[in-house]
Motif scaffolding. Structure first.
Motif, PDB file in Angstrom:
ATOM      1  N   PRO A  28       2.734  21.317 -41.986  1.00 31.70           N
ATOM      2  CA  PRO A  28       2.603  22.399 -43.104  1.00 31.70           C
ATOM      3  C   PRO A  28       3.868  23.275 -42.912  1.00 31.70           C
ATOM      4  O   PRO A  28       4.108  23.888 -44.032  1.00 31.70           O
ATOM      5  N   GLN A  29       4.570  23.451 -41.980  1.00 34.71           N
ATOM      6  CA  GLN A  29       5.712  24.245 -41.780  1.00 34.71           C
ATOM      7  C   GLN A  29       6.838  23.873 -42.567  1.00 34.71           C
ATOM      8  O   GLN A  29       7.960  24.455 -42.331  1.00 34.71           O
ATOM      9  N   ALA A  30       6.956  22.374 -42.764  1.00 37.48           N
ATOM     10  CA  ALA A  30       8.254  21.808 -43.114  1.00 37.48           C
ATOM     11  C   ALA A  30       8.821  22.471 -44.197  1.00 37.48           C
ATOM     12  O   ALA A  30      10.268  22.579 -44.130  1.00 37.48           O
ATOM     13  N   PRO A  31       8.007  22.780 -45.134  1.00 37.87           N
ATOM     14  CA  PRO A  31       8.896  23.479 -46.554  1.00 37.87           C
ATOM     15  C   PRO A  31       9.579  24.868 -46.279  1.00 37.87           C
ATOM     16  O   PRO A  31      10.916  24.904 -46.466  1.00 37.87           O
ATOM     17  N   GLY A  32       8.778  25.599 -45.151  1.00 39.64           N
ATOM     18  CA  GLY A  32       9.668  26.689 -45.106  1.00 39.64           C
ATOM     19  C   GLY A  32      10.935  26.639 -44.233  1.00 39.64           C
ATOM     20  O   GLY A  32      11.861  27.140 -44.231  1.00 39.64           O
ATOM     21  N   ALA A  38      16.087  26.074 -36.662  1.00 38.59           N
ATOM     22  CA  ALA A  38      15.307  26.846 -37.664  1.00 38.59           C
ATOM     23  C   ALA A  38      13.666  26.530 -37.549  1.00 38.59           C
ATOM     24  O   ALA A  38      12.696  27.437 -37.941  1.00 38.59           O
ATOM     25  N   GLY A  39      13.175  25.479 -36.837  1.00 41.97           N
ATOM     26  CA  GLY A  39      11.874  25.168 -36.476  1.00 41.97           C
ATOM     27  C   GLY A  39      11.242  25.693 -35.451  1.00 41.97           C
ATOM     28  O   GLY A  39       9.917  25.967 -35.365  1.00 41.97           O
ATOM     29  N   GLU A  40      12.200  26.254 -34.552  1.00 40.18           N
ATOM     30  CA  GLU A  40      11.578  26.762 -33.194  1.00 40.18           C
ATOM     31  C   GLU A  40      10.822  27.727 -33.332  1.00 40.18           C
ATOM     32  O   GLU A  40       9.569  27.928 -32.810  1.00 40.18           O
ATOM     33  N   PRO A  41      10.983  28.827 -34.359  1.00 37.07           N
ATOM     34  CA  PRO A  41      10.046  30.015 -34.082  1.00 37.07           C
ATOM     35  C   PRO A  41       8.587  29.600 -34.876  1.00 37.07           C
ATOM     36  O   PRO A  41       7.760  30.382 -34.463  1.00 37.07           O
ATOM     37  N   VAL A  42       8.566  28.661 -35.657  1.00 34.96           N
ATOM     38  CA  VAL A  42       7.320  28.158 -36.129  1.00 34.96           C
ATOM     39  C   VAL A  42       6.633  26.814 -35.283  1.00 34.96           C
ATOM     40  O   VAL A  42       5.644  26.218 -35.819  1.00 34.96           O
TER      41      VAL A  42
END
Length: 372
Positions: A154-158, A218-222
């Motif tokens: 779900p967080q991939a687009p962001g 970029a993905g670490e925070p989510v």
């Protein structure tokens, strides 16, 4: 290179530095898991996961008659795929048996990329090359030209949007567009094998590590985590997606696999397997083959591929894939069963697990469907 030595992806050293458990898969050394398979699986379902899929086989087909060649070689209507779009299809033998399931991207008017499963890439390349005789088109082995990185969840687009100015909102499911991600030229495809939204990024092998690191940051925070092949298998199983060698094989036609819809008899011209597949379609209509269903365990024992499905003391089918489902919290399986026992809720169905008939509930596939 010796025939026993596994091929390594451009990210091999990085996987090892992350402590990945490596395994041989279709002649490639691939990460099976980095830590807990369950945690990796749940990250993809709730946040995001990062996969190295560089073992997949990319084959480029170009030339004035590229579309005609693919229409002849494959069962789908590839000529009708618009530039920038992709299609799920299959390549079959003359007798209708499935050689592989594929995704075909139309990159330009006369340029296509065929993506084959790692275990079948050479078979598909050989078949396309052979079937290209007489067509004004070239088949090129591009397996070494690409690394493939997927970001799914779900967080991939962001995550991806923070690294590219490509129009991700306008990129539909089963479409691809050229763009730049974290400064790296990429074909950005909105495809995947997890049941979640996400993207697959085709890049030059020399750019793979920089892209992986940028996505990780970029993905670490989510909550993005690196993911191995093990959770990819449980994710695709929950999503009811077939795996070649399990749900699909040379012994089955697309109609036997319940995927007759991918065969397009209405397209122009002949195609390999047309006659046999027309007979298979008729046969399936008159005498329905075994049906691919979902099975959910009532107990804790996990079914594996090849286990018999039973009812009333008779064998009524066979498990093709089975695993514990992190999302459902119970073991699940896909199986081909006789039509009489294929209706969801059918009572009295079990799986023979080492001589013990364990009770299973028949359910419709997929087991899991993401909320749009």
């Amino acid at each position: 290179m010796s025939s026993t030595e596994s091929r390594r992806t451009a990210l091999d050293a990085l996987h090892r530095s992350l402590g990945a458990t490596m395994t041989d898969f279709a002649g490639w050394d691939m990460p099976l898991r980095y830590g807990s398979e369950r945690d990796e699986h749940n990250a993809v379902r709730t946040k995001a996961g990062l996969f190295d899929l560089s073992h997949m086989g990319e084959i480029t087909v170009t030339g004035p008659q590229a579309a005609e060649l693919l229409n002849f070689a494959l069962v789908g209507n590839i000529a009708s795929v618009g530039v920038g779009r992709a299609r799920y299809t299959m390549i079959c033998q003359a007798d209708g048996g499935i050689l592989d399931d594929l995704i075909v991207y139309r990159l330009a008017e006369t340029e296509y990329m065929v993506v084959a499963n790692a275990s079948n890439a050479q078979v598909v390349l050989d078949a396309l090359t052979e079937r290209a005789a007489g067509f004004d088109a070239e088949v090129r082995d591009d397996r070494d030209a690409y690394a493939l990185i997927a970001v799914q969840g779900p967080q991939a687009p962001g995550i991806l949007a923070s690294l590219t100015d490509a129009d991700l909102d306008g990129l539909k499911y089963y479409a691809g567009l050229p763009g730049t991600v974290a400064g790296v030229p990429a074909l950005i495809a909105r495809t995947g094998y997890t049941g979640e939204d996400g993207f697959e990024l085709f890049v030059a092998p020399s750019d793979a590590e920089a892209l992986w690191q940028a996505l990780t940051k970029a993905g670490e925070p989510v909550g993005l985590v690196p993911c191995g092949l093990s959770c990819r298998d449980t994710l695709r199983l929950e999503a009811g997606m077939p795996l070649y060698g399990h749900e699909l094989s040379r012994e089955l036609t697309p109609f036997d696999a319940g995927l007759g819809r991918v065969v397009k008899f209405e397209k122009e011209g002949d195609f390999v397997g047309r006659e046999a597949l027309a007979e298979a379609a008729t046969r399936a209509a008159e005498n329905p083959p075994r049906v691919l269903v979902g099975l959910v365990a009532e107990g804790r024992r996990v079914p594996r591929a090849g286990y018999a499905v039973v009812a009333g003391g008779e064998v009524i089918g066979e498990v093709t894939s089975g695993a514990p489902s992190p999302t459902l919290g119970r073991p699940i399986a896909m199986a081909y069963v006789d039509p009489a026992h294929a209706t969801p809720g059918t009572a009295g169905v079990g799986v023979d697990i080492r001589g013990s008939h364990e009770p299973y509930e028949v359910v419709a596939l997929p087991f899991y469907k993401r909320q749009k």
